[in-house]
Design an enzyme around this catalytic site. Sequence first.
Site, PDB file in Angstrom:
ATOM      1  N   PRO A  74      35.192  54.378  17.141  1.00  0.00           N
ATOM      2  CA  PRO A  74      34.706  54.000  18.665  1.00  0.00           C
ATOM      3  C   PRO A  74      34.493  55.328  19.390  1.00  0.00           C
ATOM      4  O   PRO A  74      35.528  56.303  19.483  1.00  0.00           O
ATOM      5  CB  PRO A  74      35.692  52.936  19.134  1.00  0.00           C
ATOM      6  CG  PRO A  74      36.106  52.347  18.024  1.00  0.00           C
ATOM      7  CD  PRO A  74      36.521  53.523  16.853  1.00  0.00           C
ATOM      8  N   GLU A  75      33.328  55.512  20.076  1.00  0.00           N
ATOM      9  CA  GLU A  75      33.212  56.667  20.905  1.00  0.00           C
ATOM     10  C   GLU A  75      33.347  56.306  22.390  1.00  0.00           C
ATOM     11  O   GLU A  75      33.527  55.007  22.704  1.00  0.00           O
ATOM     12  CB  GLU A  75      31.838  57.486  20.472  1.00  0.00           C
ATOM     13  CG  GLU A  75      31.955  57.916  19.254  1.00  0.00           C
ATOM     14  CD  GLU A  75      30.628  58.555  18.906  1.00  0.00           C
ATOM     15  OE1 GLU A  75      29.938  59.149  19.902  1.00  0.00           O
ATOM     16  OE2 GLU A  75      30.265  59.029  17.915  1.00  0.00           O
ATOM     17  N   LYS A 118      38.646  58.524  25.277  1.00  0.00           N
ATOM     18  CA  LYS A 118      38.696  57.488  24.585  1.00  0.00           C
ATOM     19  C   LYS A 118      40.090  56.668  24.553  1.00  0.00           C
ATOM     20  O   LYS A 118      40.380  55.594  23.711  1.00  0.00           O
ATOM     21  CB  LYS A 118      38.582  57.691  22.963  1.00  0.00           C
ATOM     22  CG  LYS A 118      37.248  58.403  22.739  1.00  0.00           C
ATOM     23  CD  LYS A 118      36.957  58.857  21.348  1.00  0.00           C
ATOM     24  CE  LYS A 118      35.742  59.653  21.223  1.00  0.00           C
ATOM     25  NZ  LYS A 118      35.570  59.901  19.775  1.00  0.00           N
ATOM     26  N   HIS A 140      44.900  41.971   9.881  1.00  0.00           N
ATOM     27  CA  HIS A 140      45.093  43.428  10.254  1.00  0.00           C
ATOM     28  C   HIS A 140      45.429  43.055  11.764  1.00  0.00           C
ATOM     29  O   HIS A 140      45.306  44.095  12.600  1.00  0.00           O
ATOM     30  CB  HIS A 140      44.304  44.283  10.103  1.00  0.00           C
ATOM     31  CG  HIS A 140      43.985  44.645   8.626  1.00  0.00           C
ATOM     32  ND1 HIS A 140      45.150  45.182   7.733  1.00  0.00           N
ATOM     33  CD2 HIS A 140      43.084  44.447   7.619  1.00  0.00           C
ATOM     34  CE1 HIS A 140      44.477  45.444   6.654  1.00  0.00           C
ATOM     35  NE2 HIS A 140      43.346  44.893   6.384  1.00  0.00           N
ATOM     36  N   ARG A 163      42.790  50.335   9.555  1.00  0.00           N
ATOM     37  CA  ARG A 163      42.890  51.655   9.194  1.00  0.00           C
ATOM     38  C   ARG A 163      44.343  52.148   9.687  1.00  0.00           C
ATOM     39  O   ARG A 163      44.932  53.234   9.230  1.00  0.00           O
ATOM     40  CB  ARG A 163      41.852  52.576   9.038  1.00  0.00           C
ATOM     41  CG  ARG A 163      40.669  52.284   8.443  1.00  0.00           C
ATOM     42  CD  ARG A 163      39.783  53.348   8.521  1.00  0.00           C
ATOM     43  NE  ARG A 163      40.070  54.380   7.731  1.00  0.00           N
ATOM     44  CZ  ARG A 163      39.344  55.556   7.777  1.00  0.00           C
ATOM     45  NH1 ARG A 163      37.940  55.500   8.200  1.00  0.00           N
ATOM     46  NH2 ARG A 163      39.489  56.663   7.107  1.00  0.00           N
ATOM     47  N   ARG A 206      31.331  66.258   9.784  1.00  0.00           N
ATOM     48  CA  ARG A 206      30.630  65.502  10.203  1.00  0.00           C
ATOM     49  C   ARG A 206      29.286  65.891   9.889  1.00  0.00           C
ATOM     50  O   ARG A 206      28.892  66.653   9.762  1.00  0.00           O
ATOM     51  CB  ARG A 206      30.647  65.446  11.714  1.00  0.00           C
ATOM     52  CG  ARG A 206      32.179  64.844  12.236  1.00  0.00           C
ATOM     53  CD  ARG A 206      32.459  63.532  11.972  1.00  0.00           C
ATOM     54  NE  ARG A 206      34.067  63.038  12.581  1.00  0.00           N
ATOM     55  CZ  ARG A 206      33.942  62.647  13.792  1.00  0.00           C
ATOM     56  NH1 ARG A 206      32.851  62.294  14.371  1.00  0.00           N
ATOM     57  NH2 ARG A 206      34.814  62.378  14.016  1.00  0.00           N
TER      58      ARG A 206
END
Length: 274
Positions: free
Chosen positions: A2-3, A56, A89, A107, A257
């Site tokens: 997520p940005e 973030k 999760h 994760r 990236r």
Amino acid sequence: MPELPEVETTKTSLFPLLNQKVLSVEVRNPSLRWPIPDNVQKLVGQRLIGLNRRSKYILAEFEQDQMLWHLGMSGSFRLCQPNDELRKHDHLIIQFEDQQLRYHDPRRFGCILWLNPETQGKLIDTLGPEPLSTDFHAEYLASKLKNKSVGIKIALMDNHVVVGVGNIYATESLFNVGIHPAQPAGDLTMQQIEKLVVEIKRILKSAIDLGGSTLRDYSNAMGENGYFQQTLLAYGRAREMCVNCETTLENLKLGQRASVFCPQCQPLKKLRKP
């Protein structure tokens, strides 16, 4: 990952929890990037009175304490009812008066921490300006890029330079202003920097308006997907045709990236300024 637009959208979708009291806290798995604090039960009895975002990070203000939440690579918050089925999760459950807040993170690179002098100094105080603030302007960016030999995309993704301009939005901004992602940052002209700042702000505002980008499994706390991915012109389009000149878009790796660009519209100028 997520940005900024996805985190901003997530924060806004949590607003229904404002002024609600915490009734209980259940930690199902404390093992995130940093362990969930043992004393997180302190939240019980406190009302959530504020939600803000810095970079973030979501900053959750309760009546007596503040928390710092980060989604990491795969984290998400979801507003639920107690009888909604738990997912594998779901690591943290905070029961408010009307709803449950569940933190889900396959994760486990996210974090749920107290915001205190230690975390403030380590995670917040070293950050660059918000890209949508008046502190982020062409003169500021020019001063940060001066004499930098790294590619402009890497420079833009450095949180000490400016926060929240991640891979998706850096790729799109550079494509739209015709700057090669590997162009040495110190080579950009003032005119290019001015255009780039304007475009970064425009792209991020548009992404927020469209609820962010749902590329894999992102959704906000209401379970709603974003739609900015439907407008992408470069990111994720390697080997497709450029919408401007029909040249095949290429891909290279910068800082681990993927960086998609058009070799025709975004030529790499190899000579540095004297």
